[in-house]
Design a protein around this motif. Structure first.
Motif, PDB file in Angstrom:
ATOM      1  N   ALA A   1      -6.893  -4.376  -3.714  1.00  0.00           N
ATOM      2  CA  ALA A   1      -6.813  -5.716  -4.570  1.00  0.00           C
ATOM      3  C   ALA A   1      -7.630  -5.598  -5.887  1.00  0.00           C
ATOM      4  O   ALA A   1      -7.172  -5.962  -6.783  1.00  0.00           O
TER       5      ALA A   1
ATOM      6  N   GLU B   1      -3.180 -13.341  -6.826  1.00  0.00           N
ATOM      7  CA  GLU B   1      -4.032 -12.978  -5.920  1.00  0.00           C
ATOM      8  C   GLU B   1      -3.346 -12.478  -4.500  1.00  0.00           C
ATOM      9  O   GLU B   1      -2.076 -12.477  -4.454  1.00  0.00           O
ATOM     10  N   ALA B   2      -4.160 -11.335  -3.909  1.00  0.00           N
ATOM     11  CA  ALA B   2      -3.505 -10.901  -2.548  1.00  0.00           C
ATOM     12  C   ALA B   2      -3.024 -11.882  -1.554  1.00  0.00           C
ATOM     13  O   ALA B   2      -3.519 -13.072  -1.743  1.00  0.00           O
TER      14      ALA B   2
ATOM     15  N   LEU C   1      -0.997  -7.415   0.214  1.00  0.00           N
ATOM     16  CA  LEU C   1      -2.344  -6.952   0.749  1.00  0.00           C
ATOM     17  C   LEU C   1      -2.832  -8.427   1.589  1.00  0.00           C
ATOM     18  O   LEU C   1      -2.988  -9.222   1.103  1.00  0.00           O
TER      19      LEU C   1
ATOM     20  N   PRO D   1       0.339  -8.727  -5.142  1.00  0.00           N
ATOM     21  CA  PRO D   1      -0.071  -7.399  -4.247  1.00  0.00           C
ATOM     22  C   PRO D   1      -0.010  -8.029  -2.677  1.00  0.00           C
ATOM     23  O   PRO D   1      -0.290  -9.040  -2.307  1.00  0.00           O
TER      24      PRO D   1
ATOM     25  N   HIS E   1       0.763  -1.181  -0.206  1.00  0.00           N
ATOM     26  CA  HIS E   1      -0.044  -0.091   0.124  1.00  0.00           C
ATOM     27  C   HIS E   1       0.794   1.306  -0.075  1.00  0.00           C
ATOM     28  O   HIS E   1       0.582   2.199  -0.814  1.00  0.00           O
TER      29      HIS E   1
ATOM     30  N   ARG F   1      -8.722  -9.455   0.447  1.00  0.00           N
ATOM     31  CA  ARG F   1      -9.264  -9.142  -1.137  1.00  0.00           C
ATOM     32  C   ARG F   1     -10.049  -7.923  -1.051  1.00  0.00           C
ATOM     33  O   ARG F   1     -11.479  -8.133  -1.053  1.00  0.00           O
TER      34      ARG F   1
END
Length: 244
Positions: free
Chosen positions: A72, A96-97, A65, A63, A9, A68
């Motif tokens: 994302a 995928e996150a 993160l 990502p 982020h 989701r």
């Protein structure tokens, strides 16, 4: 080897970018020869847009993160789409996150152990503190994790709390744990790296329970690094299956 671009982020707090860089260092150590690069959506440098502008051919964006949610689902795909429009020679696949995933949960528990938490302490209440999201499913996954901890440990209980957007906040969660009989409080971090929101959580927890045990963010945990590589590998495998 196809490059891996990890995107977090970002934060105005320099500790955040340093922690993300340390995590990617662990990724490189686990997979020597992999071109693994660091990027951010906002507030920190380098931005994902700039990193992708310096890549040609295939690349996998992972990502960093923990759920989701909006970043994302919307931010990362939008940046990748624009990068592809600007550079037709660039082919980006988005993984995928990281979350939800049991390896993240295990990392959070390791951080609690490092903070001095015992899993057989019946007088302990644990707050699982995350950022909070406008996506209810992301919040629900954190709450479900706290419920599992309540069922699987000897603690007085575990409750999810959030720094922003949704309730309960950390003081409210601590009050609920006190009502369940918790005499001691610990805070588990559902954050990847330090920054404004984790600091807000820690301050609120300390104000409500001065002797609170505070776990560090997940950070450069080897299990998290292994998960980054798993997301990368899964994305490459799925791409190969689609192309035959």
């Amino acid at each position: 080897m196809i490059p891996l671009v990890a995107v977090a982020h970002g934060s105005r707090d320099p500790r955040s970018a340093a922690q993300v860089a340390a995590l990617v260092d662990v990724v490189r150590a686990l997979r020597p020869g992999l071109d693994a690069r660091v990027s951010f959506l906002d507030l920190s440098a380098p931005r994902l847009t700039d990193v992708l502008a310096g890549v040609r051919g295939e690349v996998v964006v992972v990502p960093l993160l923990l759920g989701r949610a909006y970043h994302a689902k919307v931010d990362v795909p939008a940046i990748v789409h624009e990068a592809g429009r600007r550079s037709p020679r660039l082919s980006v696949t988005v993984a995928e996150a990281l979350g939800p995933d049991p390896r993240l949960e295990s990392a959070a528990l390791r951080r609690l152990t490092a903070a001095g938490v015992r899993f057989d302490d019946p007088a302990l209440g644990v707050v699982l503190a995350g950022a909070g999201s406008s996506d209810n499913r992301a919040n629900a996954s954190v709450a479900a994790m706290a419920q599992r901890w309540s069922a699987q440990t000897g603690w007085a209980g575990a409750i999810a709390a959030f720094a922003a957007t949704v309730q309960p906040d950390v003081p409210a969660a601590i009050a609920k744990l006190r009502a369940r009989g918790a005499e001691r409080i610990a805070v588990a971090s559902w954050f990847l790296a330090p920054g404004l929101l984790p600091d807000r959580v820690y301050t609120a927890a300390h104000d409500a329970a001065p002797d609170v045990l505070l776990a560090d963010p997940l950070g450069a945990d080897p299990g998290v690094a292994e998960l980054v590589l798993q997301r990368y590998d899964d994305t490459l495998r799925a791409s190969l299956e689609r192309t035959g």
